[in-house]
Design a protein around this motif. Structure first.
Motif, PDB file in Angstrom:
ATOM      1  N   GLY A 217     -81.245  52.513 -90.240  1.00  0.00           N
ATOM      2  CA  GLY A 217     -80.423  51.306 -90.214  1.00  0.00           C
ATOM      3  C   GLY A 217     -80.565  50.537 -88.925  1.00  0.00           C
ATOM      4  N   PRO A 218     -79.844  49.417 -88.808  1.00  0.00           N
ATOM      5  CA  PRO A 218     -79.911  48.555 -87.608  1.00  0.00           C
ATOM      6  C   PRO A 218     -79.042  49.091 -86.476  1.00  0.00           C
ATOM      7  CG  PRO A 218     -78.439  47.596 -89.241  1.00  0.00           C
ATOM      8  CD  PRO A 218     -78.973  48.852 -89.850  1.00  0.00           C
ATOM      9  N   PHE A 219     -79.644  49.583 -85.420  1.00  0.00           N
ATOM     10  CA  PHE A 219     -78.902  50.192 -84.321  1.00  0.00           C
ATOM     11  C   PHE A 219     -79.038  49.419 -83.006  1.00  0.00           C
ATOM     12  CE2 PHE A 219     -79.027  53.682 -87.266  1.00  0.00           C
ATOM     13  CZ  PHE A 219     -77.831  54.348 -87.043  1.00  0.00           C
ATOM     14  N   ASP A 220     -79.760  48.320 -82.997  1.00  0.00           N
ATOM     15  CA  ASP A 220     -79.947  47.570 -81.762  1.00  0.00           C
ATOM     16  C   ASP A 220     -78.682  46.790 -81.411  1.00  0.00           C
ATOM     17  OD1 ASP A 220     -81.679  46.613 -79.595  1.00  0.00           O
ATOM     18  OD2 ASP A 220     -81.419  44.665 -80.556  1.00  0.00           O
ATOM     19  N   LEU A 221     -78.363  46.721 -80.135  1.00  0.00           N
ATOM     20  CA  LEU A 221     -77.199  45.990 -79.648  1.00  0.00           C
ATOM     21  C   LEU A 221     -77.672  44.776 -78.853  1.00  0.00           C
ATOM     22  CD1 LEU A 221     -74.120  45.767 -79.153  1.00  0.00           C
ATOM     23  CD2 LEU A 221     -74.430  47.260 -77.169  1.00  0.00           C
ATOM     24  N   ASP A 222     -77.322  43.580 -79.297  1.00  0.00           N
ATOM     25  CA  ASP A 222     -77.752  42.349 -78.641  1.00  0.00           C
ATOM     26  C   ASP A 222     -76.729  41.946 -77.576  1.00  0.00           C
ATOM     27  OD1 ASP A 222     -78.716  39.935 -77.864  1.00  0.00           O
ATOM     28  OD2 ASP A 222     -78.624  38.975 -79.831  1.00  0.00           O
ATOM     29  N   LEU A 223     -77.003  42.312 -76.334  1.00  0.00           N
ATOM     30  CA  LEU A 223     -76.062  42.044 -75.241  1.00  0.00           C
ATOM     31  C   LEU A 223     -75.923  40.553 -74.941  1.00  0.00           C
ATOM     32  CD1 LEU A 223     -77.048  44.882 -72.747  1.00  0.00           C
ATOM     33  CD2 LEU A 223     -75.065  44.821 -74.256  1.00  0.00           C
ATOM     34  N   THR A 224     -76.875  39.750 -75.357  1.00  0.00           N
ATOM     35  CA  THR A 224     -76.800  38.315 -75.066  1.00  0.00           C
ATOM     36  C   THR A 224     -75.679  37.642 -75.858  1.00  0.00           C
ATOM     37  OG1 THR A 224     -78.393  37.698 -76.802  1.00  0.00           O
ATOM     38  CG2 THR A 224     -79.281  38.251 -74.626  1.00  0.00           C
ATOM     39  N   ARG A 225     -75.168  38.303 -76.875  1.00  0.00           N
ATOM     40  CA  ARG A 225     -74.120  37.702 -77.700  1.00  0.00           C
ATOM     41  C   ARG A 225     -72.735  37.818 -77.075  1.00  0.00           C
ATOM     42  NH1 ARG A 225     -74.291  40.104 -83.454  1.00  0.00           N
ATOM     43  NH2 ARG A 225     -72.502  38.678 -83.598  1.00  0.00           N
TER      44      ARG A 225
END
Length: 408
Positions: A217-225
């Motif tokens: 599954g999608p586990f990436d965390l977008d810190l720019t948000r």
């Protein structure tokens, strides 16, 4: 006289104390100094306060009455011991420390210092957990003989421990120390007893490069948000190389994600405990068997979520599937649901009660929720003993009223 506070460690958790002392608890004191190893991160909080590099920490202590420690877990002992030896009161985030050696150092410093040390176990103040303590103390289920405690971390909260520094055992002590110290403290407090023997099994089953969850599954965390997370971590990583959003399935994970623990207490009660860090929902169940009945608490904190919940906790949350239920059943009587009285603010009002105790003093509390260094050590050593047992395959025993481990 208004107390002067300093904070060492300026990651996300420090904000709780900064907001409190700038807001509803401003009458109790003020933050006058900040200290961190990362100057970029420290500049995010630069509002005219005195700023200190970690190398100048002793100088900072000379200008404050109390220190708040929110640094990486493995560094807690150094800051706590230095502050206590300087006669400065300490408020430290859990876990108190991560190792047996750290516990011994803190115990020695606490014994020789006139300063006070408070460990911020906010779970004690949650209304549902306080209600459990009240029912047990009332004697309705008699003497507690056994506790079954299951804690689920979902693929938002649980995964986050495998993105950041917690994934490295030498920094966090593993989840049996960093996270479970909360849960072990609750049981110690609920039972009013101390651990005597621990046996455990644990493993890395889902995360890491060989985990069963790879590609799930999608586990990436977008810190720019999130502007705040971006400023604290992404914009600061050039200075010390700390990456807040590492791949949960990459190399370098040295902690476990699947844990089972058996604890016998000094009062002969037995705890069976499990922690899973990749469940589809977040919550916990705890059941107490006693000589006169049974007490059950079931909590669903987040029934399902979307990947966006890492930034927005409400994303994908179904309120209808979020609940807490406390029931007591005495022998030969029907089950009765106990009403849990909610407060205002985080953790059902528990955060406000904790901050009152920290900044204004505990006063007369029949539930004895304020935690000191002995409580912190007992909870840490339960995790340390479990981790040692899981690696050795042997039980680990306590001595000195749960404040030290037997090394044999």
């Amino acid at each position: 006289m208004t107390r002067r506070y300093g904070i060492v460690g300026l990651g996300h958790r420090a904000q709780l104390y900064l907001d409190a002392l700038a807001g509803d608890w401003s009458d109790a004191g003020t933050v006058v100094a900040l200290c961190d190893t990362n100057h970029t991160r420290m500049s995010y909080y630069d509002t005219g306060l005195r700023l200190y590099d970690a190398a100048d920490f002793p100088e900072m202590l000379a200008g404050i009455d109390a220190l708040i420690v929110t640094t990486v877990d493995a560094t807690h002992a150094d800051y706590v011991v230095t502050a206590l030896d300087a006669g400065v009161d300490v408020i430290v985030e859990k876990p108190l420390t991560t190792t047996e050696e750290g516990c011994a150092r803190i115990a020695g410093a606490a014994a020789r210092s006139s300063a006070r040390l408070i460990v911020t176990f906010n779970y004690r103040y949650s209304p549902r957990n306080s209600a459990v303590r009240e029912v047990l103390a009332s004697g309705r289920i008699g003497q507690v003989t056994a506790v079954h405690f299951e804690w689920l971390l979902d693929t938002i909260h649980g995964a986050d421990y495998f993105r950041r520094w917690h994934r490295e055992h030498d920094k966090s002590g593993g989840l049996l120390v960093h996270k479970s110290t909360h849960h072990f403290d609750l049981v110690n407090w609920w039972l009013d007893s101390s651990p005597a023997t621990v046996f455990a099994q644990a493993g890395l089953r889902f995360y890491g490069p060989d985990g069963a969850g790879v590609g799930s599954g999608p586990f990436d965390l977008d810190l720019t948000r999130d502007p705040r997370l971006k400023a604290l971590y992404l914009d600061a990583q050039h200075e010390d190389g700390y990456i807040r959003n590492r791949d949960v399935f990459s190399d370098g994970v040295t902690i476990d994600d699947t844990m089972s623990v058996l604890v016998r207490y000094a009062n002969q009660a037995v705890l069976t405990y499990s922690l899973t860090a990749y469940a589809p929902r977040e919550g916990y169940r705890v059941a107490f068997s006693g000589t006169r009945g049974r007490l059950d608490l079931e909590v669903s904190e987040r029934a399902w979520c979307s990947p966006d919940a890492a930034i927005d906790p409400t994303a994908g949350k179904n309120a209808e599937e979020t609940y807490e239920r406390l029931t007591v059943q005495e022998h030969w009587k029907p089950a009765e649901e106990i009403v849990i009285k909610q407060g205002v603010g985080g953790h059902g009002g528990g955060d406000a009660l904790l901050l009152d105790d920290v900044f204004r003093g505990a006063g007369t509390d029949p539930l004895a929720r304020q935690a000191g260094w002995r409580d912190g050590i007992r909870s840490v050593l339960t995790g340390v003993a479990a981790d040692r047992s899981a690696r050795s395959g042997h039980p680990v025993r306590f001595i000195a009223d749960g404040l030290a481990l037997r090394n044999d």
